[in-house]
Enzyme design. Structure first.
Site, short mmCIF file in Angstrom:
data_model
loop_
_atom_site.label_atom_id
_atom_site.label_comp_id
_atom_site.label_asym_id
_atom_site.label_seq_id
_atom_site.Cartn_x
_atom_site.Cartn_y
_atom_site.Cartn_z
N ASP A 70 9.24 4.28 2.32
CA ASP A 70 8.73 4.06 3.67
C ASP A 70 7.44 4.83 3.94
O ASP A 70 7.11 5.80 3.25
CB ASP A 70 9.77 4.51 4.70
CG ASP A 70 10.96 3.56 4.79
OD1 ASP A 70 11.07 2.65 3.96
OD2 ASP A 70 11.78 3.77 5.71
N HIS A 215 10.57 8.19 0.83
CA HIS A 215 9.26 8.10 1.49
C HIS A 215 8.18 8.31 0.45
O HIS A 215 8.28 9.24 -0.36
CB HIS A 215 9.16 9.11 2.62
CG HIS A 215 10.13 8.81 3.74
ND1 HIS A 215 11.47 9.12 3.65
CD2 HIS A 215 9.95 8.15 4.91
CE1 HIS A 215 12.08 8.67 4.75
NE2 HIS A 215 11.19 8.09 5.52
NI NI Z 1 9.52 5.76 8.60
#
Ligand code: NI
Length: 262
Positions: A70, A215
């Site tokens: 992400d 992430h």
């Molecule tokens: Ni996010």
């Protein structure tokens, strides 16, 4: 066939499960007035829609896992792509529109690397539940406009910032042709920023059908990926995109994981 690893606890209260807690972004915090408290669900206790577990034909017979990244694109994108590509691992990138606009070449790099899927994570990472439908529509549409223009790919997956969504959001996401993709393994990489912890959380207890949340914008996260991929592959897993794991998804429907052989 019946899904082999539907998670009943998630089915009960997806928004309150430990896998769906707030997920601050290092570079793209929402406006202070609407910033949700980390780890706390922000409103309704009602589940959104029934959780649907499904699996593609390929992953019904192979042990598939979907790594998802992400908040990019970011400065680590090229390095991450090299790590994945050199190991034949596929992955899904839930990108922020504002970062795609800032780093368009990195979006193109993802699109041009075989086996990588580009997906929508909103424009600026707001908690969508606190925004008007008009603003949510803009967050989704503007991001897809930029992503599709840069990648040439049709975007069919959305992950809500902080995992925060409800029926209203799901409907708006569905209206733009996208499903809602959550996760069932949270590395909490944004929080501990520790490479060894990332490897442990992603690999220990790995099951066919997992959707793993990471992430792409934190160095310790990217540094963990070589070991994560190597160890998962050594355990017989195939690293796939979300669409490869689930097959085509239904717009507006929420997914937490897929199935597969045990
Ligand atoms: Ni996010």
């Amino acid at each position: 066939m019946a899904p082999s690893n539907q998670v009943s606890t998630l089915g009960a209260t997806p928004e309150l499960s430990s896998t769906a807690t707030a997920e601050p972004s290092g570079t793209t915090m929402p406006a202070p007035s609407t910033k949700p408290s980390a780890g706390k669900p922000t409103s309704s206790k009602k589940p959104t829609q029934p959780v649907e577990a499904q699996v593609s034909a390929e992953c019904a017979t192979k042990k598939c896992i979907a790594l998802t990244f992400d908040d990019g694109p970011g400065e680590q994108t090229a390095k991450l792509l090299d790590i994945l590509n050199s190991r034949g691992a596929h992955a899904t990138f839930f990108l922020l529109g504002q970062n795609a606009k800032r780093l368009p070449d990195n979006v193109k790099l993802i699109a041009n690397t075989p086996g990588m899927e580009i997906a929508n994570h909103s424009w600026s990472h707001p908690n969508l539940r606190t925004r008007s439908s008009q603003k949510v529509k803009w967050q989704l549409a503007k991001t897809n406009e930029v992503l599709e223009q840069l990648s040439g790919q049709k975007v069919t997956l959305h992950r809500p910032p902080y995992g925060s969504h409800n029926k209203r959001i799901d409907k708006l996401v569905g209206a733009q042709g996208m499903s809602v993709i959550m996760w069932d393994v949270d590395t909490l990489d944004w929080k501990h920023r520790n490479t060894a912890t990332n490897v442990k959380k992603a690999v220990s207890g790995a099951k066919a059908g997992n959707i793993i949340l990471m992430h792409s914008i934190h160095a310790p996260s990217v540094a963990a990926v070589p070991k994560i991929v190597d160890q998962l592959q050594a355990k017989g897993f195939t690293l796939v995109t979300v669409t490869e794991l689930l097959g085509p998804t239904k717009p507006g429907q929420t997914y937490f994981n897929g199935g597969g052989p045990k």
